[in-house]
Design an enzyme around this catalytic site. Structure first.
Site, PDB file in Angstrom:
ATOM      1  N   GLU A   1     -10.095   3.933   5.888  1.00  0.00           N
ATOM      2  CA  GLU A   1      -9.356   4.378   7.071  1.00  0.00           C
ATOM      3  C   GLU A   1     -10.247   5.075   8.106  1.00  0.00           C
ATOM      4  O   GLU A   1     -10.159   4.801   9.296  1.00  0.00           O
ATOM      5  CB  GLU A   1      -8.175   5.263   6.673  1.00  0.00           C
ATOM      6  CG  GLU A   1      -7.099   4.533   5.855  1.00  0.00           C
ATOM      7  CD  GLU A   1      -6.547   3.293   6.536  1.00  0.00           C
ATOM      8  OE1 GLU A   1      -6.764   3.105   7.756  1.00  0.00           O
ATOM      9  OE2 GLU A   1      -5.896   2.470   5.846  1.00  0.00           O
TER      10      GLU A   1
ATOM     11  N   GLU B   1      -6.003  -3.121  12.391  1.00  0.00           N
ATOM     12  CA  GLU B   1      -5.618  -3.933  11.224  1.00  0.00           C
ATOM     13  C   GLU B   1      -6.571  -5.108  11.050  1.00  0.00           C
ATOM     14  O   GLU B   1      -6.945  -5.451   9.931  1.00  0.00           O
ATOM     15  CB  GLU B   1      -4.171  -4.423  11.338  1.00  0.00           C
ATOM     16  CG  GLU B   1      -3.137  -3.326  11.561  1.00  0.00           C
ATOM     17  CD  GLU B   1      -3.222  -2.156  10.596  1.00  0.00           C
ATOM     18  OE1 GLU B   1      -3.652  -2.358   9.441  1.00  0.00           O
ATOM     19  OE2 GLU B   1      -2.877  -1.027  10.999  1.00  0.00           O
TER      20      GLU B   1
ATOM     21  N   GLU C   1       0.854  -1.190   0.000  1.00  0.00           N
ATOM     22  CA  GLU C   1       0.000   0.000   0.000  1.00  0.00           C
ATOM     23  C   GLU C   1       0.892   1.243   0.000  1.00  0.00           C
ATOM     24  O   GLU C   1       1.852   1.288   0.770  1.00  0.00           O
ATOM     25  CB  GLU C   1      -0.911   0.040   1.225  1.00  0.00           C
ATOM     26  CG  GLU C   1      -1.901   1.188   1.123  1.00  0.00           C
ATOM     27  CD  GLU C   1      -2.878   1.272   2.303  1.00  0.00           C
ATOM     28  OE1 GLU C   1      -2.746   0.504   3.273  1.00  0.00           O
ATOM     29  OE2 GLU C   1      -3.762   2.124   2.246  1.00  0.00           O
TER      30      GLU C   1
ATOM     31  N   GLY D   1       2.436   2.382  11.295  1.00  0.00           N
ATOM     32  CA  GLY D   1       2.187   1.505  12.439  1.00  0.00           C
ATOM     33  C   GLY D   1       2.109   0.052  12.016  1.00  0.00           C
ATOM     34  O   GLY D   1       2.796  -0.808  12.567  1.00  0.00           O
ATOM     35  N   ALA D   2       1.280  -0.224  11.019  1.00  0.00           N
ATOM     36  CA  ALA D   2       1.092  -1.597  10.576  1.00  0.00           C
ATOM     37  C   ALA D   2       0.313  -1.615   9.281  1.00  0.00           C
ATOM     38  O   ALA D   2      -0.166  -0.573   8.825  1.00  0.00           O
ATOM     39  CB  ALA D   2       0.330  -2.392  11.636  1.00  0.00           C
TER      40      ALA D   2
HETATM   41  N1  PHE Z   1      -3.168   0.923   5.765  1.00  0.00           N
HETATM   42  C1  PHE Z   1      -2.357   1.019   6.935  1.00  0.00           C
HETATM   43  C2  PHE Z   1      -3.322   1.228   8.103  1.00  0.00           C
HETATM   44  O1  PHE Z   1      -3.777   2.277   8.380  1.00  0.00           O
HETATM   45  C3  PHE Z   1      -1.386   2.123   6.958  1.00  0.00           C
HETATM   46  C4  PHE Z   1      -0.282   2.056   5.956  1.00  0.00           C
HETATM   47  C5  PHE Z   1      -0.347   2.816   4.823  1.00  0.00           C
HETATM   48  C6  PHE Z   1       0.805   1.263   6.166  1.00  0.00           C
HETATM   49  C7  PHE Z   1       0.667   2.791   3.886  1.00  0.00           C
HETATM   50  C8  PHE Z   1       1.844   1.250   5.276  1.00  0.00           C
HETATM   51  C9  PHE Z   1       1.770   2.032   4.133  1.00  0.00           C
HETATM   52  O2  PHE Z   1      -3.741   0.349   8.704  1.00  0.00           O
HETATM   53 ZN    ZN Z   2      -5.864   1.614   8.478  1.00  0.00          ZN
END
Ligand code: PHE
Ligand code: ZN
Length: 877
Positions: free
Chosen positions: A329, A307, A131, A270-271
């Site tokens: 999000e 997550e 991502e 974070g993750a």
């Molecule tokens: N999609 C992840 C989250 O919010 C965040 C994220 C975005 C991590 C881009 C890595 C790169 O849970």
């Molecule tokens: Zn997220």
């Protein structure tokens, strides 16, 4: 030659010409490179070229429908591979089988995106981050969220990487010649490429099981370094709690037989919610009482939940395009906040969430990087993982959920899952599902489109004859350049009317402000005198409230409000009045009211008591300034109030401290509250006794708390209180003491990177740390340019101190770090710029310096991430 990077617009969205049914990947990792073979089965959806996105890939072989392609048969540039016809000149048929082989060099990939190297020496591992647009750094692919496919992935490597993982289920594994082995994973769920992940590592695993409400037995695994496995219990429990919570609250069960989490030290965020294979920053998954503070442990649980919840809100229903990022999000943050609120006092949770919203998001909305929750254009999507998309996005979901009520909201989300499961959708789709249950939600699209934080102004009047209260509410939003003139938003204002004599609630109601101005009347109120109003209870909308209440009314609310959030808000409003206007009367009332409340709550709700002592940070206070922002003046005012509070309660601190004895560690809201309050009180105690004969006694308490700590919260609290003393304390002996404890801390935790992060941060954040010392932390042997956690520990301290940051030397240090990361890790470099977006509000001398330094930086950098942010900050729209 530099070409201006292209801007992408939401209005230009076009569905892909080809969809993908299945993908087969074969990723072979070698010592100095990797090869990726892919077979993609595609189907034509509309006439047009086949576009495969790819970045930093070396194309070795391309074959489509059995025909070998060479350079004349395709167009290849830095971003994409475009195919107009088959190699034999025939038009592209309805069904394509595209086979590619590429070579990549993950060993040299420091961007923490794509397939990248993490760690070094014996600890080296390779992992992915796709991502938003990282998959195109692994292979040529229609790397966009509206292309969903079934993935089968074979991963192969030397046996020094025993851990070979990818999404879904393990279907085959085996040994190969030359000390190599492989594993094949199949993910039955259709997913966009940004949810792909694979891992090559040498990790240990903690296993557990969960049986879903549908009767599916799920294997749960957390992968981490062997010495970190014992730190995975909190995360494992949080995972099981999250699975249950999503079943209970949203009716959502997990859909695969396996759920894996992998901990990695080098991670930008974070993750990441990759399907069935979440990848976590170690800081967001590892936790033990001895090495992790309470706030960190809470955030570990919250991020695990976040997550996991993405599996439904993000993975099963995903985004049509990246403009819709808030779709997954915002909703998922709202869900994780609700989860956390169910596991501690909901008032304290709300205070924490609003605190983050106001300091990170309101400042973003007030500055040059303001954008709508759903942006309309971007150059680099990585620049839009912002507090606005996440936190303000969550507030919109919360407003609608509250307005609908529990049952209707559940019907609305059920409808959302029923309609869109397995699809890539838009914010409009989300609202259409909700509005099939409650039409009023359709109006909330305005919140997704309009940038800037609205200000709600309230005035009230009470007619004692008719016992009628009139409340006038109006709203105003700043007009952000480049956007339409602001329109009125639907703003829920949760309101309570209190009887002044009894302190009882006369009436509770959520008022909907949908126009620019509205008047609400409340007749026949059973009260003798003008009642006290409590507005925006529980922070019912993400707005700034302007409501002139007397100091007495605010103190009344601190005492009588039943909504814990608004009790806290009363203290913050009082503080802001004092700091803004230097009002002596407000100050007196504030000091007395807080003292009383802290004593009342110290035993029953120590966490709330702690929060009532909050004085906003220097950074947050900069938001209150309308004209010339002088960081030094703000700091001085804040210090003064803090000293006043410390002195006013001079006789309370020791007493409070002694009534909060240290106990064996427990992970309960009460025990956490006690630890938090004790740490705050200890810091105040050191502050009040500074330069007095009692100082030695206070130091002894701090040292004893440090030495006898049962957990990191106690130990770091004591260390922080000692390190954080203001400059005025110059006693040599005490300086030695602090140095001794810092050294002790360092030695004790030398092999725990996450604790060394704290050691760095506690110094970087201390008021008395000079810019030379901050520079020394960057040059320290523990500093590591490859580990964002470590960089943030230092640089975060600088960002938290506007006086230091907004100076020649401060900016040189800060922007020097950005410049250095521009090439190696542009995502991080660009994000570090966020705290600089309000430079143009500074007093002239500082403004000139800031502008010059930012302009210089612009000449030095080349990533589109940093260029887009800098351009925005410098107002070059
Ligand atoms: N999609 C992840 C989250 O919010 C965040 C994220 C975005 C991590 C881009 C890595 C790169 O849970
Ligand atoms: Zn997220």
């Amino acid at each position: 030659m530099t070409t201006k990077p292209t801007k992408i617009y939401l209005k230009d969205y076009q569905a892909p010409n080809f969809s993908v049914t299945t993908v087969n990947l074969d990723i072979k990792l070698f010592d100095d490179h990797a090869t990726v073979d892919s077979v993609i089965n595609m189907q034509k959806q509309s006439e047009g070229d086949l576009i495969l996105l790819g970045r930093d890939l070396q194309l070795i072989q391309l074959e489509i429908n059995g025909q070998i392609f060479n350079e004349e048969n395709y167009q290849l540039d830095k971003e994409q591979l475009v195919i107009k016809k088959l190699a034999d000149g025939a038009p592209l048929p309805n069904e394509l089988t595209v086979k590619t082989q590429v070579k990549i060099v993950p060993q040299k990939n420091t961007s923490l995106e794509g397939l990248y190297i993490a760690g070094e020496g014996d600890d080296v591992m390779f992992t992915t981050q796709c991502e938003a647009e990282g998959f195109r750094k692994i292979t040529f692919y229609p790397d966009r969220p509206d292309v969903l496919a079934e993935f089968t992935t074979r991963v192969e490597a030397d046996k020094k990487f025993p851990t070979l993982l990818s999404n879904g289920h393990l279907i085959e594994q085996g040994e190969l010649a030359n000390n190599r082995h492989f594993a094949v994973w199949h993910d039955p769920a259709k997913k966009p490429s940004y949810l792909f992940a694979c891992v090559f590592a040498d990790l240990s695993v903690m296993q557990d099981k969960y049986t879903t409400i549908e009767g599916r037995e799920v294997l749960l695994e957390i992968y981490a370094k062997e010495k970190d496995i014992e730190k995975c219990h909190v995360a494992m429990q949080a995972l099981k709690d999250s699975m249950k919570w999503d079943e209970d609250n949203y009716g959502r069960a997990y859909d695969l037989d396996r759920f894996m989490i992998v901990a990695v030290s080098q991670f930008n965020m974070g993750a990441m919610e990759n399907k069935g294979l979440n990848i976590f920053n170690t800081a967001c998954v590892l936790s033990t009482p001895e090495k992790t503070t309470d706030p960190r442990t809470s955030s570990v649980k919250g991020i695990i939940a976040h997550e996991y919840f993405h599996n439904w809100t993000g993975n099963r229903i995903t985004c049509r395009d990246w403009f819709q990022l808030c779709l997954k999000e915002g909703l998922t943050v709202f869900r994780d906040q609700s989860f956390s609120a169910d596991h501690q006092s909901s008032a304290v949770q709300r205070i924490e969430d609003v605190d983050i919203l106001r300091s990170a998001q309101f400042s973003e909305d007030a500055g040059a990087l303001a954008h709508p929750v759903r942006p309309e254009s971007f150059v680099e999507i990585n620049n839009f993982y912002t507090p606005t998309v996440y936190e303000k996005g969550a507030e919109i979901c919360r407003m609608m959920a509250n307005m609908m009520g529990k049952e209707k909201y559940r019907q609305g989300t059920d409808e959302y899952f029923r309609r869109y499961d397995g699809q890539a959708v838009t914010v409009e789709d989300w609202l259409s599902a909700l509005s099939s249950v409650d039409k009023r939600t359709a109006d909330f699209i305005k919140w997704y489109r309009q940038p800037a934080t609205p200000t709600v102004t309230a005035t009230s009047d009470f007619d004692n004859e008719s016992k009628t209260l009139t409340l006038n509410l109006s709203q105003h939003s700043r007009h952000v350049a480049g956007y339409d003139k602001p329109i009125a938003l639907p703003i829920p204002v949760a309101t309570a009317i209190f009887d002044k004599t009894s302190g009882e609630i006369l009436l509770e109601k959520t008022l909907m402000l949908t126009d620019f101005e509205q008047t609400f009347t409340f007749e026949n109120l059973a009260t003798e005198q003008a009642p006290v109003l409590s507005l925006l209870r529980d922070f019912s909308a993400p707005v700034n409230l302007e409501f002139n209440q007397s100091a007495e009314e605010l103190a009344f609310l601190l005492e009588h409000e039943t909504n814990g959030f608004n009790r806290w808000q009363a203290t913050q409003t009082l503080v802001n009045q004092v700091l803004k206007n230097g009002d002596k009367h407000y100050k007196e009332v504030y000091l007395k009211a807080v003292q009383k409340a802290v004593h009342q709550l110290a035993k029953t709700d120590p966490m709330l008591a702690t929060r009532l002592l909050d004085i906003p940070s220097e950074r947050d206070l900069s938001l209150l300034v309308k004209g010339d922002y002088d960081p030094q003046a703000i700091k001085a005012k804040r210090e003064q109030l803090k000293t006043d509070l410390a002195k006013f309660m001079a006789n309370d601190w020791l007493n409070l401290y002694q009534n909060l004895p240290m106990q064996a560690y427990e992970d309960t809201p009460q025990a956490k509250g006690v630890r938090a309050l004790r740490n705050t009180v200890l810091a105040m105690l050191l502050k009040t006794t500074a330069n007095t004969p009692n100082f030695t006694e206070s130091c002894k308490l701090a040292v004893s708390q440090y030495d006898n700590a049962s957990c990191m919260t106690e130990r770091l609290g004591a260390l922080g209180a000692m390190v954080n003393r203001e400059n005025e304390i110059t006693d040599e002996i005490d300086f030695n003491l602090v140095a001794e404890k810092l050294e002790d801390f360092y030695q004790r935790f030398a092999d725990e990177p996450l604790v060394i992060d704290m050691w760095v941060a506690v110094q970087a954040n201390a008021d008395c740390t000079s810019l030379d010392e901050i520079q020394a932390l960057i040059e320290h042997k523990e500093f590591d340019w490859g580990t964002p956690n470590r960089i943030r520990s230092v640089i975060g301290g600088l960002a938290n101190s506007p006086v230091k940051l907004w100076s020649e030397q401060g900016l040189d240090i800060y922007l020097g770090v950005v410049a250095k990361l521009d090439h190696a890790n542009p995502t991080l470099a660009s994000r570090l710029l966020q705290p600089l977006a309000r430079w143009d509000t500074l007093v002239p001398e500082l403004k000139t310096i800031a502008q010059a330094k930012l302009t210089d930086l612009e000449k030095e950098v080349s990533s589109k991430n940093v260029l887009e942010s800098l351009g925005g900050i410098l107002g070059e729209k």
